[in-house]
Design an enzyme around this catalytic site. Structure first.
Site, PDB file in Angstrom:
ATOM      1  N   HIS A 209      -5.967  49.107  58.864  1.00  7.02           N
ATOM      2  CA  HIS A 209      -6.362  48.410  57.641  1.00  7.02           C
ATOM      3  C   HIS A 209      -6.668  46.929  57.849  1.00  7.02           C
ATOM      4  O   HIS A 209      -7.128  46.259  56.943  1.00  7.02           O
ATOM      5  CB  HIS A 209      -5.293  48.555  56.560  1.00  7.02           C
ATOM      6  CG  HIS A 209      -4.098  47.673  56.786  1.00  7.02           C
ATOM      7  ND1 HIS A 209      -3.111  48.005  57.667  1.00  7.02           N
ATOM      8  CD2 HIS A 209      -3.769  46.474  56.277  1.00  7.02           C
ATOM      9  CE1 HIS A 209      -2.216  47.045  57.686  1.00  7.02           C
ATOM     10  NE2 HIS A 209      -2.582  46.096  56.855  1.00  7.02           N
TER      11      HIS A 209
HETATM   12  C1  UD1 Z   1      -1.847  44.128  52.269  1.00  4.15           C
HETATM   13  C2  UD1 Z   1      -1.085  43.031  52.987  1.00  4.15           C
HETATM   14  C3  UD1 Z   1      -0.736  43.479  54.389  1.00  4.15           C
HETATM   15  C4  UD1 Z   1      -0.078  44.840  54.409  1.00  4.15           C
HETATM   16  C5  UD1 Z   1      -0.983  45.824  53.667  1.00  4.15           C
HETATM   17  C6  UD1 Z   1      -0.377  47.224  53.646  1.00  4.15           C
HETATM   18  C7  UD1 Z   1      -1.738  40.758  52.297  1.00  4.15           C
HETATM   19  C8  UD1 Z   1      -2.485  39.552  52.694  1.00  4.15           C
HETATM   20  N1  UD1 Z   1      -1.880  41.821  53.111  1.00  4.15           N
HETATM   21  O1  UD1 Z   1      -3.132  44.249  52.855  1.00  4.15           O
HETATM   22  O2  UD1 Z   1       0.153  42.536  54.963  1.00  4.15           O
HETATM   23  O3  UD1 Z   1       0.125  45.280  55.736  1.00  4.15           O
HETATM   24  O4  UD1 Z   1      -1.153  45.345  52.340  1.00  4.15           O
HETATM   25  O5  UD1 Z   1      -1.074  48.087  52.829  1.00  4.15           O
HETATM   26  O6  UD1 Z   1      -1.043  40.737  51.316  1.00  4.15           O
HETATM   27  N2  UD1 Z   1      -6.851  48.125  47.150  1.00  4.15           N
HETATM   28  C9  UD1 Z   1      -7.039  49.286  46.437  1.00  4.15           C
HETATM   29  N3  UD1 Z   1      -5.947  49.920  45.962  1.00  4.15           N
HETATM   30  C10 UD1 Z   1      -4.675  49.449  46.148  1.00  4.15           C
HETATM   31  C11 UD1 Z   1      -4.496  48.267  46.894  1.00  4.15           C
HETATM   32  C12 UD1 Z   1      -5.596  47.628  47.394  1.00  4.15           C
HETATM   33  O7  UD1 Z   1      -8.165  49.740  46.238  1.00  4.15           O
HETATM   34  O8  UD1 Z   1      -3.717  50.056  45.680  1.00  4.15           O
HETATM   35  C13 UD1 Z   1      -8.017  47.397  47.657  1.00  4.15           C
HETATM   36  C14 UD1 Z   1      -8.055  45.978  47.092  1.00  4.15           C
HETATM   37  O9  UD1 Z   1      -8.678  45.943  45.866  1.00  4.15           O
HETATM   38  C15 UD1 Z   1      -8.792  45.244  48.189  1.00  4.15           C
HETATM   39  C16 UD1 Z   1      -8.349  45.972  49.448  1.00  4.15           C
HETATM   40  O10 UD1 Z   1      -7.901  47.262  49.056  1.00  4.15           O
HETATM   41  O11 UD1 Z   1     -10.169  45.395  48.037  1.00  4.15           O
HETATM   42  C17 UD1 Z   1      -7.285  45.225  50.192  1.00  4.15           C
HETATM   43  O12 UD1 Z   1      -6.093  45.076  49.394  1.00  4.15           O
HETATM   44  P1  UD1 Z   1      -5.167  43.790  49.496  1.00  4.15           P
HETATM   45  O13 UD1 Z   1      -4.020  43.914  48.600  1.00  4.15           O
HETATM   46  O14 UD1 Z   1      -6.024  42.573  49.400  1.00  4.15           O
HETATM   47  O15 UD1 Z   1      -4.643  43.742  50.971  1.00  4.15           O
HETATM   48  P2  UD1 Z   1      -4.320  44.901  52.014  1.00  4.15           P
HETATM   49  O16 UD1 Z   1      -5.471  45.021  52.960  1.00  4.15           O
HETATM   50  O17 UD1 Z   1      -3.840  46.141  51.338  1.00  4.15           O
END
Ligand code: UD1
Length: 379
Positions: A209
């Site tokens: 990820h």
């Molecule tokens: C986050 C954490 C990371 C952790 C990871 C585990 C930060 C900076 N990073 O990264 O340390 O290892 O979580 O999962 O906080 N999204 C969805 N559905 C969800 C959650 C996220 O569609 O339930 C999408 C968001 O809208 C975004 C992307 O996934 O476009 C990334 O989500 P984000 O929360 O920014 O960070 P992660 O990559 O999940």
């Protein structure tokens, strides 16, 4: 004493579950300790959030701030604004944050600007890689919080090196491992096990990820191609993070040995980790869990903030160049993998130690913590 516990993203949930259990058991033994659970909503898909609350028996949060999606700055700003209102309405003695996600940093800044103490669980770990948003989150959080609970001695030393007084740092162990031990007899065989005729030690488990691995679709495709070419025809199970899914969907990637699934529940995921031939990942938490499970782990990153998983555990730092994987997988196929030990204090009792310490620190005699509080932050 009143504690506000912050949780925002998937890896936080495993860390707060044993802390809440430890508070409940302190309450049952008559201790004056109360908590309020705040979910920032950073992770919002059912499979990334709600399912974890159910499986880990975490009580429903007192409030969900609903701050999912958006850029790093948008998420940080949204969490800060909502969390400030929460703290003004329900002022605790201390805010407890865990890990290194955006919510961890945003809530720490907000609490400190309201002159509320903050304790950081999993403090002091550093990758040295400032391109990772998590590294920025760790550094900011640790530069302003009040109490530091560390998973390892090296994290303790790192904080001292950063000028933190040793009397505020406590080496307590790893709450994520508390959760692993607590649930190891409850793990569940996922449906894909039977559907794909999986058997113990005869498949790989992959999670990806991190932006450095997944944001460039050519790079991601190349990485998966290399993995699939070097796993000796064994099935590769790939539970896909929403971020990775968005990118992979753009090329409809499919290969015969690749079993793609939605993110799995904790109990199903641990089942797959425990029985895998090896795990290939860019997650930090998974390197800790595979260390305790003694399952070979190959980390697709150039650095780690968890060096003990390599020096003591079953993890190898492969780097982000896909071609680096080959020699490691070759060793694995030849049955040559280093033996794995378990780092000190990863014993399933970390949350109890944290709560015992907090009760001691905030008992009525410790007047040092009864700070006079402004109603609103003065800028
Ligand atoms: C986050 C954490 C990371 C952790 C990871 C585990 C930060 C900076 N990073 O990264 O340390 O290892 O979580 O999962 O906080 N999204 C969805 N559905 C969800 C959650 C996220 O569609 O339930 C999408 C968001 O809208 C975004 C992307 O996934 O476009 C990334 O989500 P984000 O929360 O920014 O960070 P992660 O990559 O999940």
């Amino acid at each position: 004493m009143k504690i506000t516990i912050v949780s925002g993203a998937r890896p936080n949930f495993m860390k707060i579950a044993p802390i809440i259990r430890a508070i409940q058991s302190a309450q049952a033994s008559g201790k004056d300790i109360h908590y309020r659970l705040v979910h920032t909503g950073q992770h919002y898909d059912k499979k990334m959030s709600e399912d974890f609350f159910e499986q880990l028996n975490i009580p429903t949060p007192d409030v969900n701030l609903g701050c999912g999606s958006g850029s790093q700055a948008e998420q940080t700003g949204a969490v800060m604004m909502k969390f400030e209102c929460e703290l003004l309405e329900h002022r605790p003695n201390i805010v407890l944050v865990v890990g290194d996600v955006t919510s961890t940093m945003a809530c720490t800044i907000t609490a400190k600007k309201l002159c509320i103490d903050v304790a950081h669980v999993e403090a002091g770990i550093r990758s040295g890689d400032m391109t990772m948003p998590e590294e920025v989150n760790r550094m900011v959080t640790d530069s302003i919080c009040d109490y530091f609970f560390t998973t390892t001695e090296s994290a303790f030393k790192q904080l001292q090196k950063n000028g933190i007084d040793g009397s505020r740092i406590y080496f307590v162990g790893n709450t994520m491992i508390d959760t692993l031990y607590y649930n190891i007899d409850r793990i569940i065989q996922p449906d894909i096990w039977e559907e794909n005729h999986l058997s113990r030690g005869k498949y790989f488990l992959v999670t990806l990820h991190r932006p450095s691995n997944v944001d460039n679709v050519i790079n991601l495709k190349n990485l998966l191609d290399v993995i699939l070419r070097n796993t000796n025809g064994l099935p590769v199970i790939f539970p896909i993070h929403p971020r990775t899914k968005k990118i992979l969907d753009s090329i409809s990637y499919a290969k015969p040995n690749l079993i793609q699934t939605d993110p799995l529940g904790y109990l199903q995921f641990v089942y797959l980790m425990k029985n895998a031939k090896a795990v290939i990942t860019d997650s930090g938490g998974i390197t800790e869990e595979t260390t305790v499970l003694k399952v070979p782990c190959l980390t697709l990153r150039n650095s780690t903030e968890r060096p003990e998983t390599v020096s003591i555990g079953s993890n190898e730092l492969v780097g982000i160049n896909p071609s680096n994987l080959k020699p490691y997988l070759h060793k694995l196929h030849n049955g040559i993998w280093k033996p794995s030990g378990i780092p000190p204090l990863w014993d399933g009792k970390t949350a109890e130690r944290i709560i015992t310490l907090l009760i001691k620190l905030y008992s009525p005699v410790s007047i040092v913590h009864s700070v006079a509080i402004p109603i609103r932050a003065e800028i």
